[in-house]
Design a protein around this motif. Structure first.
Motif: not given
Length: 253
Positions: A174-185
């Motif tokens: 992903a572009n950034s690791l926080t993208d995975y948290i965004t996906t989960s949300r």
């Protein structure tokens, strides 16, 4: 807005049982670390309680002295330690769940204990640790507002491990690791209550584990982990029809 199709709790539990049928020993092996931690903690706490009760009955502990030793001061170092230790614990939880994810994908393949420790062998340990740490920090910050927002965000971020695992398996980044948290949300939008009910459905099993002096958790922990993974697979549409039926068909060929 289209209404979300509900995911059956009963069906998710059945998929976990179908995966484990005839292979509960393997399920226990993959979950051995949390099993040892939970059962060991149960016996340790029981021992401490027994010692305290015995000491009180013998008059060796003064109640006022115990109360006077309580420390209510805030310690920043303890907060940092707690967040980091929780992040490490989350890493192990993710890694064990990833082993179950792989098992669902290849139910006929031999399952080994090292699959539950794949986070240390996939070359992504520090990246994974950073993601877990960021997630824990965010949950902690939400908890500071009040307990309820922290609980809500825990469910909202619950699928981070699965979104991350999908990209690892496909060699993506992903572009950034926080993208995975965004996906989960995103995937949990409108489903947090559903997942809460799924977790709540295990309350009877947790009570049974307590009543059996912790021994029941040997089977309960793998059951809970398998059900959570089955839910994640259905949530992301990776189960390709009914997973339980596919497992049964493959095992009968």
């Amino acid at each position: 807005m289209n209404e979300l199709e509900p995911i059956s709790i009963r069906e998710m539990k059945r998929e976990a049982r179908d995966l484990y049928r005839g292979h509960w020993g393997t399920a226990i092996k993959l979950n051995i670390l949390p099993i040892v931690a939970v059962v060991g903690s149960f016996f340790f706490v029981s021992l401490i309680m027994a010692v305290v009760v015995y000491s009180l009955t013998q008059g060796t502990i003064n109640g006022s002295e115990v109360a006077g030793q309580a420390d209510t001061s805030s310690d920043n170092n303890s907060v940092v330690f707690s967040v980091i230790s929780d992040g490490i614990g989350m890493l192990f939880t993710w890694s064990i769940a990833w082993g179950i994810v792989d098992w669902f994908k290849q139910p006929k393949a031999d399952q080994h204990f090292k699959q539950s420790l794949q986070i240390f062998s996939n070359g992504k340990f520090w990246q994974s640790f950073l993601l877990a740490l960021v997630q824990n920090i965010l949950i902690y910050l939400w908890t500071l507002l009040f307990i309820i927002p922290g609980i809500i965000k825990t469910f909202s971020y619950s699928q981070t491990y699965y979104a991350y695992k999908r990209d690892l398996d496909q060699g993506k980044r992903a572009n950034s690791l926080t993208d995975y948290i965004t996906t989960s949300r995103r995937v949990m939008d409108g489903r947090k209550w559903e997942l809460f009910l799924l977790e709540l459905s295990f309350i009877g099993w947790y009570i049974l584990g307590f009543l059996t002096a912790g021994i029941g958790y040997i089977w309960i922990i793998p059951y809970v982990t398998g059900t959570r993974v089955a839910y994640s697979r259905r949530l992301f549409g990776d189960d390709q029809s009914t997973q339980s039926e596919r497992i049964v068909q493959e095992r009968t060929i």
